[in-house]
Design a protein around this motif. Structure first.
Motif, mmCIF file in Angstrom:
data_model
loop_
_atom_site.group_PDB
_atom_site.id
_atom_site.type_symbol
_atom_site.label_atom_id
_atom_site.label_comp_id
_atom_site.label_asym_id
_atom_site.label_seq_id
_atom_site.Cartn_x
_atom_site.Cartn_y
_atom_site.Cartn_z
ATOM 1 N N GLY A 1 12.811 -2.958 15.495
ATOM 2 C CA GLY A 1 13.451 -3.035 14.184
ATOM 3 C C GLY A 1 12.951 -1.966 13.241
ATOM 4 N N ALA A 2 11.611 -1.869 13.103
ATOM 5 C CA ALA A 2 11.025 -0.904 12.174
ATOM 6 C C ALA A 2 9.633 -0.514 12.640
ATOM 7 C CB ALA A 2 10.960 -1.485 10.764
ATOM 8 N N SER A 3 9.205 0.663 12.217
ATOM 9 C CA SER A 3 7.867 1.140 12.531
ATOM 10 C C SER A 3 7.351 1.949 11.353
ATOM 11 C CB SER A 3 7.881 2.003 13.801
ATOM 12 O OG SER A 3 6.565 2.366 14.174
ATOM 13 N N VAL A 4 6.046 1.916 11.139
ATOM 14 C CA VAL A 4 5.449 2.666 10.034
ATOM 15 C C VAL A 4 4.260 3.463 10.544
ATOM 16 C CG1 VAL A 4 6.173 0.902 8.371
ATOM 17 C CG2 VAL A 4 3.871 0.829 9.333
ATOM 18 N N SER A 5 3.921 4.518 9.831
ATOM 19 C CA SER A 5 2.804 5.355 10.258
ATOM 20 C C SER A 5 1.483 4.889 9.670
ATOM 21 C CB SER A 5 3.059 6.815 9.856
ATOM 22 O OG SER A 5 3.146 6.942 8.440
ATOM 23 N N HIS A 6 1.508 4.243 8.483
ATOM 24 C CA HIS A 6 0.277 3.812 7.827
ATOM 25 C C HIS A 6 0.386 2.332 7.464
ATOM 26 C CE1 HIS A 6 -0.360 8.086 7.628
ATOM 27 N NE2 HIS A 6 -1.546 7.919 7.092
ATOM 28 N N GLU A 7 -0.229 1.500 8.274
ATOM 29 C CA GLU A 7 -0.118 0.050 8.104
ATOM 30 C C GLU A 7 -0.558 -0.406 6.725
ATOM 31 O OE1 GLU A 7 -2.134 -4.050 9.802
ATOM 32 O OE2 GLU A 7 -2.640 -2.121 10.691
ATOM 33 N N GLU A 8 -1.653 0.166 6.214
ATOM 34 C CA GLU A 8 -2.262 -0.360 5.001
ATOM 35 C C GLU A 8 -1.410 -0.165 3.755
ATOM 36 O OE1 GLU A 8 -3.547 3.882 5.534
ATOM 37 O OE2 GLU A 8 -3.376 2.107 6.802
ATOM 38 N N SER A 9 -0.456 0.747 3.779
ATOM 39 C CA SER A 9 0.266 1.074 2.542
ATOM 40 C C SER A 9 1.760 0.805 2.599
ATOM 41 C CB SER A 9 0.033 2.550 2.186
ATOM 42 O OG SER A 9 0.401 3.387 3.263
ATOM 43 N N SER A 10 2.253 0.266 3.694
ATOM 44 C CA SER A 10 3.680 -0.017 3.816
ATOM 45 C C SER A 10 3.912 -1.516 3.725
ATOM 46 C CB SER A 10 4.224 0.515 5.146
ATOM 47 O OG SER A 10 4.155 1.921 5.184
#
Length: 357
Positions: free
Chosen positions: A297-306
């Motif tokens: 569904g979705a992916s992010v590069s920086h877990e702490e800020s998304s």
């Protein structure tokens, strides 16, 4: 008394300037004041129109396939390279509009204003519109962008339908982007979008439907994508959309992805629906039936800020980690029937890989 006269004079000048805004009517059948119709009338209007003017297009298909792909450099409007190229170049704060107040969901063929490039496999492929507004905004409303291609020389960067870059920025409202291609952003590059529909758009790199660019975000108020639908788009990262937030796009108070639908998009690497790069705020979105190698569904590069809030993830799949999501923080979100490939011994989490709350 002198000050009052000066103030009155300035006010009169401002009023006079505002009155000068003009609407240029473009039609496939009726000639404009210079005797042009169709695409010739449209390019004539873009050449003659001043800042804050409106170019109003009558319904129909404006076939650009035989029209030359022009660069801003060729027109003397930019010293930059050939990638600032398109069938149509808008270098001013000019609004280009269709001729209906209906929402795109209610359009019939008779309502549509279609800006159509050469089809796949045909010569003379090119981007539909390149916007170079020197720090001002270009506004696009009620248009269909079809068969734009920014993967073919001289247009090779992205935004097959609509592209802004540098100090310029643009808005697209109630528009359709279909069958457009780009390296970054098959449909749009660095454009704030509201109530738009992206379908069957492709990026060879990032953002099958839209590539949201942080460089423009901190220079303009246009850092959002809202109430849009991304359906059947593909890319390497972010099959539906890619948000490059490194320079503040989605991490600022005015920047966000909100109320969007991501359905049946595909990413060969990460983020079948959406890939969020650096800080990101995603609210009230639905991700369904998307697929990717990681983060269906979705992916992010920086877990702490998304941060994802009040989103729904249903029926998304991955061949690796995170059938629904990979990394990020998820609050008040719903997860249903998401799946990571059970045959992949290294896969983790049908719902999410990490950071799910």
């Amino acid at each position: 008394m002198v000050r009052m006269k000066v103030g009155v004079f300035v006010a009169a000048v401002v009023a006079a300037v505002s009155v000068q805004a003009k609407t240029w009517t473009v039609s496939l059948e009726n000639a404009d004041e210079d005797g042009f119709t169709g695409v010739d009338s449209l390019t004539n209007a873009l050449y003659k129109a001043a800042n804050n003017d409106i170019v109003q297009l009558s319904p129909g298909t404006y076939d650009l396939s035989s029209y030359p792909v022009t660069s801003a450099k060729d027109l003397g409007w930019s010293a930059s390279g050939d990638d600032r190229s398109a069938y149509l170049v808008n270098r001013r704060n000019i609004s280009i509009r269709g001729n209906t107040t209906k929402n795109w969901r209610d359009w019939t063929e008779a309502d549509m204003v279609i800006l159509k490039g050469a089809a796949e496999g045909q010569p003379n492929r090119g981007r539909i519109i390149y916007g170079y507004t020197d720090g001002r905004g270009g506004n696009y409303r009620g248009l269909v962008f079809e068969n734009g291609d920014a993967t073919t020389s001289p247009s090779t960067t992205g935004g097959g339908g609509l592209y802004f870059m540098g100090c310029s920025y643009g808005y697209a409202t109630n528009c359709i982007f279909r069958s457009c291609k780009g390296s970054n952003g098959g449909g749009t590059f660095a454009v704030a979008c509201q109530d738009c529909y992206f379908t069957n758009c492709t990026a060879t790199a990032n953002g099958g439907g839209a590539y949201l660019h942080g460089e423009n975000a901190y220079k303009s108020p246009t850092n959002y994508v809202r109430k849009c639908e991304f359906v059947g788009c593909t890319a390497k990262l972010g099959g539906g959309a890619y948000a490059n937030s490194q320079q503040g796009l989605a991490g600022t108070k005015s920047g966000y992805v909100e109320g969007c639908l991501f359905r049946a998009n595909r990413a060969s690497s990460e983020g079948g629906g959406l890939y969020e790069d650096y800080a990101g705020v995603v609210r009230s979105c639905r991700f369904e039936d998307n697929a990717a190698a990681t983060g269906g569904g979705a992916s992010v590069s920086h877990e702490e800020s998304s941060v994802f809030t009040n989103c729904t993830f249903a029926g998304n799949t991955s061949t690796g980690n995170g059938g629904a999501v990979q990394k990020g923080n998820y609050y008040q979100c719903t997860f249903a029937d998401n799946q990571a490939d059970p045959e992949n011994s290294g896969s983790t989490g049908g719902a999410g890989y990490q950071g799910v709350y």
